[in-house]
Design an enzyme around this catalytic site. Structure first.
Site, PDB file in Angstrom:
ATOM      1  N   ARG A 188       0.802  -1.236   0.000  1.00  0.00           N
ATOM      2  CA  ARG A 188       0.000   0.000   0.000  1.00  0.00           C
ATOM      3  C   ARG A 188       0.833   1.283   0.000  1.00  0.00           C
ATOM      4  NH1 ARG A 188      -3.368   1.644   2.972  1.00  0.00           N
ATOM      5  NH2 ARG A 188      -4.925   2.144   1.411  1.00  0.00           N
ATOM      6  N   TYR A 239       0.005   3.269  -3.336  1.00  0.00           N
ATOM      7  CA  TYR A 239      -0.944   4.385  -3.183  1.00  0.00           C
ATOM      8  C   TYR A 239      -0.371   5.519  -2.344  1.00  0.00           C
ATOM      9  CZ  TYR A 239      -3.982   0.293  -3.907  1.00  0.00           C
ATOM     10  OH  TYR A 239      -4.547  -0.872  -4.345  1.00  0.00           O
ATOM     11  N   CYS A 269      14.908  -4.673  -3.935  1.00  0.00           N
ATOM     12  CA  CYS A 269      15.731  -3.823  -4.802  1.00  0.00           C
ATOM     13  C   CYS A 269      14.868  -2.870  -5.616  1.00  0.00           C
ATOM     14  CB  CYS A 269      16.560  -4.705  -5.718  1.00  0.00           C
ATOM     15  SG  CYS A 269      17.558  -5.827  -4.770  1.00  0.00           S
ATOM     16  N   GLU A 270      14.188  -1.988  -4.943  1.00  0.00           N
ATOM     17  CA  GLU A 270      13.353  -0.964  -5.570  1.00  0.00           C
ATOM     18  C   GLU A 270      13.365   0.243  -4.642  1.00  0.00           C
ATOM     19  OE1 GLU A 270      10.733  -1.159  -8.172  1.00  0.00           O
ATOM     20  OE2 GLU A 270      10.748  -3.317  -8.550  1.00  0.00           O
TER      21      GLU A 270
HETATM   22  N1  LLP Z   1     -17.473  -3.456  -3.592  1.00  0.00           N
HETATM   23  C1  LLP Z   1     -16.823  -3.216  -4.735  1.00  0.00           C
HETATM   24  C2  LLP Z   1     -17.547  -3.344  -6.007  1.00  0.00           C
HETATM   25  C3  LLP Z   1     -15.475  -2.824  -4.720  1.00  0.00           C
HETATM   26  O1  LLP Z   1     -14.834  -2.576  -5.853  1.00  0.00           O
HETATM   27  C4  LLP Z   1     -14.804  -2.702  -3.474  1.00  0.00           C
HETATM   28  C5  LLP Z   1     -13.387  -2.323  -3.413  1.00  0.00           C
HETATM   29  C6  LLP Z   1     -15.530  -2.993  -2.297  1.00  0.00           C
HETATM   30  C7  LLP Z   1     -16.870  -3.346  -2.394  1.00  0.00           C
HETATM   31  C8  LLP Z   1     -14.922  -2.900  -0.941  1.00  0.00           C
HETATM   32  O2  LLP Z   1     -14.563  -1.603  -0.643  1.00  0.00           O
HETATM   33  P1  LLP Z   1     -14.041  -1.203   0.816  1.00  0.00           P
HETATM   34  O3  LLP Z   1     -15.198  -1.316   1.765  1.00  0.00           O
HETATM   35  O4  LLP Z   1     -12.943  -2.133   1.173  1.00  0.00           O
HETATM   36  O5  LLP Z   1     -13.571   0.173   0.651  1.00  0.00           O
HETATM   37  N2  LLP Z   1      -6.359  -1.967  -2.708  1.00  0.00           N
HETATM   38  C9  LLP Z   1      -6.921  -0.669  -2.382  1.00  0.00           C
HETATM   39  C10 LLP Z   1      -8.419  -0.721  -2.270  1.00  0.00           C
HETATM   40  C11 LLP Z   1      -9.113  -1.206  -3.516  1.00  0.00           C
HETATM   41  C12 LLP Z   1     -10.611  -1.273  -3.375  1.00  0.00           C
HETATM   42  C13 LLP Z   1     -11.239  -1.950  -4.526  1.00  0.00           C
HETATM   43  N3  LLP Z   1     -12.664  -2.136  -4.442  1.00  0.00           N
HETATM   44  C14 LLP Z   1      -6.268  -0.172  -1.101  1.00  0.00           C
HETATM   45  O6  LLP Z   1      -5.416  -0.854  -0.561  1.00  0.00           O
HETATM   46  O7  LLP Z   1      -6.585   0.919  -0.646  1.00  0.00           O
END
Ligand code: LLP
Length: 414
Positions: free
Chosen positions: A314, A318, A345-346
């Site tokens: 993360r 991000y 190595c980044e």
């Molecule tokens: N529903 C759908 C259609 C989604 O695309 C997502 C997340 C969720 C539910 C769940 O969302 P949450 O409640 O977790 O915000 N890898 C990124 C986050 C990517 C989220 C993708 N979609 C990070 O580490 O911040």
């Protein structure tokens, strides 16, 4: 610091287990999750929405460990999936296929077949092509597929651009205008029951207004569709509630969210689906890592730890902020200004940059906080690093929810 992770007698503990002993026993890097914290968050959703017709479908992508899924299934959670692999995990964890909603912008025929065979609750569809495919497969299997069309409400979710999904220029969903025609198309296709509207505007939302605006737009669409003879019964508002990664951040309260939606939903007479991921598991997890060494290059100090971007991507992906705290509370007062980096190595392999922290020595343990969501699930074997173990704490008990990978695991499929 939330209740599940707190200092007791100068040592960071998770529930009733101290993280120093976890580090000794299970090694590092290691993900450590608190069962009670996960349960508490799920129950907070359940109780806030208990007076509404509402199903909570935990978003599996946030943390798909079988033990986490099993715990949530036992709590009565449904599941939001985006792949056949996630459905497989839900079933393997003892989840009920009928509680599953299948989201995602591209579903393969094999995944659709699998989902239909398991009798999932509904598909969130994102294109005409997809609903035609689902209709064809459902028809050939003699099943009826309940579908929602994921509309893109064109609201700005005010979050990181990579995890914002609700604007017109994003690949997700279909515009509200195009959706109307699609519902009529779906109503004509065999073996489809278009009875839901869905949307998800983004993740890590700290402001409630965009969510409410999206809900309003979706509800207006439901009204129009009903007046055109399409009997919509379900509204899926996706996930997205953020968590405080910094002490200065305030999460949206689940109760306030429910309070805002309550009158609108009561009037609309729909069943609500929510797909929370991060807000259930993020704060329930830390990544435990050990300091390998401290070095200085010119003016800069680097704390090199045994965890790396392959374990938790993360920060690199991000520019995400995670609090990093020592497992043993420091005695002294002084601070160092350091980058906390992994061995990969980044240059992008960092957990924190320019962080003021208590001085550390090689061998000390650090906990990278708020790592229960989008942590292990995004881990890789980059640099041929075995992935860390995942540990689930429940009171005094520590269960190995996933063992640490060995070198043999790295080459097993080659
Ligand atoms: N529903 C759908 C259609 C989604 O695309 C997502 C997340 C969720 C539910 C769940 O969302 P949450 O409640 O977790 O915000 N890898 C990124 C986050 C990517 C989220 C993708 N979609 C990070 O580490 O911040």
């Amino acid at each position: 610091m939330n209740d599940a992770f707190r200092y007791e007698n100068g040592t960071l503990v998770c529930e009733q287990v101290d993280l120093a002993s976890i580090g000794e026993t299970y090694g590092t890097p290691a993900y450590v999750y608190s069962s009670s914290a996960i349960r508490a968050r799920f129950r907070a959703y359940q109780s806030a929405f208990s007076d509404l017709s509402c199903r909570i479908c935990y978003s599996v992508k946030a943390n798909s460990n079988l033990s986490v899924l099993r715990l949530l299934a036992e709590e009565g959670s449904g599941f939001d999936i985006v792949s056949g692999g996630e459905l497989y995990r839900v079933l393997k964890a003892g989840g009920d296929g009928r509680t599953v909603v299948f989201s995602g912008v591209g579903k393969a025929a094999s995944e659709i077949r699998f989902a239909l065979a398991e009798g999932i609750h509904s598909f969130n569809c994102e294109s005409e092509s997809e609903i035609e495919t689902i209709s064809g497969i459902a028809n050939s299997l003699g099943r009826t597929a309940s579908i929602a069309i994921r509309v893109n409400p064109d609201v700005d979710a005010i979050t990181h651009p990579y995890i914002s999904t609700g604007l017109r220029e994003h690949k997700f969903g279909v515009s509200i205008n195009a959706a109307e025609a699609l519902y009529h198309r779906a109503a004509q296709l065999p073996s489809l029951l278009p009875d839901g509207v869905s949307c998800h505007i983004g993740s890590q939302l700290l402001d409630l207004d965009p969510l409410v605006e999206a809900a309003d737009k979706a509800l207006r669409l439901i009204d129009r569709l009903r007046s055109q003879g399409i009997p919509i019964r379900n509204l899926d508002l996706g996930g997205g509630l953020g968590v405080p990664y910094r002490s200065s951040e305030r999460a949206i309260s689940i109760e306030t969210f429910a309070k805002k939606l309550r009158p609108k939903l009561a009037k609309a007479d729909v069943t609500l689906t929510l797909e929370p991921g991060r807000s259930i598991v993020a704060e329930a997890g830390v990544l435990l890592t050990r300091v390998l060494l401290v070095k200085t290059n010119g003016q800069k100090t680097f704390v090199v730890v045994d965890g790396a971007m392959n374990d938790l991507i993360r920060p690199a992906l991000y520019q995400a902020h995670h609090e990093i705290v020592p497992v043993i509370q420091p005695g002294g007062e002084g601070l160092i200004h350091a980058d906390i980096v992994g061995p990969i190595c980044e240059t992008g392999d960092f957990f924190a940059r320019g962080r003021d922290m208590a001085p550390v020595e090689p061998g000390e343990l650090l906990a990278i906080r708020t790592a229960g969501a989008y942590g292990f699930v995004l881990a890789s074997n980059y640099n041929s690093r075995p992935r860390p173990c995942e540990l689930l704490v429940d009171g005094r008990r520590v269960a190995i929810a996933r063992r640490r990978e060995k070198y043999d695991d790295l080459t097993r499929s080659e």
